[in-house]
Design an enzyme around this catalytic site. Structure first.
Site, PDB file in Angstrom:
ATOM      1  N   HIS A 146      43.010  45.614  42.462  1.00 58.75           N
ATOM      2  CA  HIS A 146      42.533  44.342  43.024  1.00 58.75           C
ATOM      3  C   HIS A 146      43.645  43.364  43.408  1.00 58.75           C
ATOM      4  CE1 HIS A 146      43.329  42.811  38.975  1.00 58.75           C
ATOM      5  NE2 HIS A 146      43.433  41.636  39.563  1.00 58.75           N
TER       6      HIS A 146
HETATM    7  C1  UD1 Z   1      41.976  36.794  40.229  1.00 58.39           C
HETATM    8  C2  UD1 Z   1      43.316  36.343  39.632  1.00 58.39           C
HETATM    9  C3  UD1 Z   1      44.007  37.554  38.990  1.00 58.39           C
HETATM   10  C4  UD1 Z   1      43.102  38.270  38.005  1.00 58.39           C
HETATM   11  C5  UD1 Z   1      41.814  38.642  38.725  1.00 58.39           C
HETATM   12  C6  UD1 Z   1      40.842  39.344  37.788  1.00 58.39           C
HETATM   13  C7  UD1 Z   1      44.416  34.469  40.807  1.00 58.39           C
HETATM   14  C8  UD1 Z   1      45.530  34.096  41.684  1.00 58.39           C
HETATM   15  N1  UD1 Z   1      44.207  35.803  40.657  1.00 58.39           N
HETATM   16  O1  UD1 Z   1      42.266  37.672  41.306  1.00 58.39           O
HETATM   17  O2  UD1 Z   1      45.156  37.118  38.320  1.00 58.39           O
HETATM   18  O3  UD1 Z   1      43.744  39.448  37.568  1.00 58.39           O
HETATM   19  O4  UD1 Z   1      41.209  37.442  39.231  1.00 58.39           O
HETATM   20  O5  UD1 Z   1      39.802  39.963  38.487  1.00 58.39           O
HETATM   21  O6  UD1 Z   1      43.747  33.602  40.273  1.00 58.39           O
HETATM   22  N2  UD1 Z   1      35.221  37.703  44.983  1.00 58.39           N
HETATM   23  C9  UD1 Z   1      33.873  37.996  45.112  1.00 58.39           C
HETATM   24  N3  UD1 Z   1      33.108  37.912  43.985  1.00 58.39           N
HETATM   25  C10 UD1 Z   1      33.616  37.548  42.779  1.00 58.39           C
HETATM   26  C11 UD1 Z   1      34.989  37.273  42.684  1.00 58.39           C
HETATM   27  C12 UD1 Z   1      35.780  37.357  43.796  1.00 58.39           C
HETATM   28  O7  UD1 Z   1      33.390  38.322  46.176  1.00 58.39           O
HETATM   29  O8  UD1 Z   1      32.848  37.465  41.813  1.00 58.39           O
HETATM   30  C13 UD1 Z   1      36.061  37.711  46.191  1.00 58.39           C
HETATM   31  C14 UD1 Z   1      36.549  36.305  46.519  1.00 58.39           C
HETATM   32  O9  UD1 Z   1      35.639  35.621  47.289  1.00 58.39           O
HETATM   33  C15 UD1 Z   1      37.832  36.566  47.242  1.00 58.39           C
HETATM   34  C16 UD1 Z   1      38.333  37.838  46.574  1.00 58.39           C
HETATM   35  O10 UD1 Z   1      37.241  38.452  45.933  1.00 58.39           O
HETATM   36  O11 UD1 Z   1      37.606  36.839  48.600  1.00 58.39           O
HETATM   37  C17 UD1 Z   1      39.459  37.565  45.597  1.00 58.39           C
HETATM   38  O12 UD1 Z   1      39.023  36.702  44.525  1.00 58.39           O
HETATM   39  P1  UD1 Z   1      40.046  35.700  43.798  1.00 58.39           P
HETATM   40  O13 UD1 Z   1      39.366  35.039  42.690  1.00 58.39           O
HETATM   41  O14 UD1 Z   1      40.714  34.865  44.817  1.00 58.39           O
HETATM   42  O15 UD1 Z   1      41.196  36.616  43.240  1.00 58.39           O
HETATM   43  P2  UD1 Z   1      41.158  37.977  42.423  1.00 58.39           P
HETATM   44  O16 UD1 Z   1      41.675  39.026  43.324  1.00 58.39           O
HETATM   45  O17 UD1 Z   1      39.846  38.256  41.754  1.00 58.39           O
END
Ligand code: UD1
Length: 368
Positions: free
Chosen positions: A209
């Protein structure tokens, strides 16, 4: 004493469940009671990325849910700060508690610091020595402004020392170990039994991820192509994070032969790792969960904060490189891994709460 805990991303729900538990235990002993106020920033919001953890793990239900997610890092962190500022001013906590290295961690830390609220950081001192990783920036900044720093290992204490951070630094051990001990002995759920039943061979659990592996799809394609080469030998069980799933769909990346599942709850994940041959991951948490459950881990990153695992040969850094991934798998596939308590004795949560109870002043020193 009132502790305001800021969480928002999947691994933080797991860590917070251990702290909620320790606070409850502390309160039954008739000492100065601790009020546990939880704020969920909303960073993770899908049911299987968020609510499932509250349903399963007994995290104190959030008093505030801020519903902030899916934006650039700056916008997300900024919006969180605007909302957290109001919450902290209204709650006037004696301490703000943050975990790990996400945008929610940084937002909570900055707000607390600006309001002169004592700030505790759990999982302090970890470093990957690469400031291009968003988590690295979040953790360096959070450590710099924290008043109480709880490190999972001596290595983290040493890294803090190199940055001049020496006051109120504690080796508490890792709350993730507490949670593996607490939750891994459950009976596998029907979901897990069903998944394992479908595996025809020994299987590997895979998660990917990190921004590094998903923003530019080159690395993701390379990793999946390499894992496909192992299919003759092992089943690949890929639990796909929403960020990764979007990329796979957008770019129509081939996952042929790979068993694809949505992210699972925590119990289910632990049970799957327990039954696996090995783990391939770029997650910080899963590298340790594999170790605690005595499974080898091939890390799909170029660096790791958990250097102890690499030093003792339980984990090999393979990045997204085909040759490195394949040779790491060969080197580790039959290796016996022994969890030798390098990250504490499984009672980090109680230690942290006991230290905070002793050291946090009951009189507010904040400016609110
Ligand atoms: C975040 C953390 C990372 C942690 C990870 C655990 C930061 C910078 N990164 O990364 O350190 O290891 O969480 O999973 O804070 N999304 C969904 N549904 C969800 C969650 C996310 O669709 O429930 C999508 C978001 O809209 C976004 C993408 O996934 O487009 C990334 O989500 P984001 O929270 O920005 O970062 P992670 O990659 O999850």
């Amino acid at each position: 004493m009132k502790i305001l805990t800021v969480i928002g991303a999947r691994p933080q729900f797991i860590k917070a469940s251990i702290i909620s538990d320790s606070i409850r235990r502390h309160n039954t002993k008739g000492k100065r009671q601790i009020e546990d106020v939880v704020v969920h920033t909303g960073q993770h919001f899908d049911y299987n990325m968020s609510q499932v953890f509250f349903d399963e793990l007994g995290v104190t239900a959030p008093k505030y849910s801020l519903d902030i997610h899916s934006a650039t890092h700056g916008v997300m962190t900024g919006k969180m700060m605007m909302a957290l500022d109001k919450v902290m001013i209204a709650e006037k906590p004696d301490l703000v508690l943050v975990f790990g290295d996400t945008n929610s961690t940084l937002a909570g830390a900055i707000c607390a610091s600006k309001l002169h609220l004592p700030l505790a950081h759990i999982e302090a001192g970890l470093r990957a020595f690469n400031k291009k990783i968003p988590e690295e920036v979040n953790r360096i900044l959070t450590d710099q402004i924290s008043d109480f720093l709880f490190c999972p290992s001596q290595q983290a204490v040493d890294w803090l020392k190199n940055e001049g951070i020496v006051n109120n630094v504690f080796v508490s051990g890792d709350v993730m170990y507490d949670s593996v001990i607490k939750f891994s002995s459950r009976e596998p759920s029907p979901t897990v039994k069903n998944i394992i039943h479908k595996m025809k061979k020994p299987y590997a659990v895979v998660t990917i991820h990190r921004a590094d592996n998903t923003t530019d799809s080159k690395r993701l394609k390379q990793i999946l192509k390499t894992l496909q080469q192992l299919i003759a030998e092992i089943d690949i069980l890929f639990l796909v994070h929403p960020r990764t799933s979007k990329k796979i769909i957008e770019e129509q990346i081939s996952c042929e032969g790979i068993n694809i599942y949505e992210p699972l709850g925590y119990y289910d994940l632990l049970q799957l790792v327990k039954g696996s041959q090995c783990v391939f991951t770029d997650s910080g948490g899963l590298q340790k969960e594999a170790f605690f459950l005595e499974k080898p881990c091939i890390t799909l990153r170029d660096e790791t904060e958990w250097v102890e695992l690499v030093k003792q040969g339980a984990n090999i850094l393979a990045g997204a490189d085909e040759d490195k991934i394949l040779s790491a798998y060969q080197a580790l596939k039959n290796k016996i891994i022994t969890n030798n308590n390098i990250y504490g004795d499984g009672r980090a949560g109680d230690k942290i709460i006991s230290i905070l109870h002793q050291l946090v002043p009951s009189q507010l020193n904040s400016i609110i």
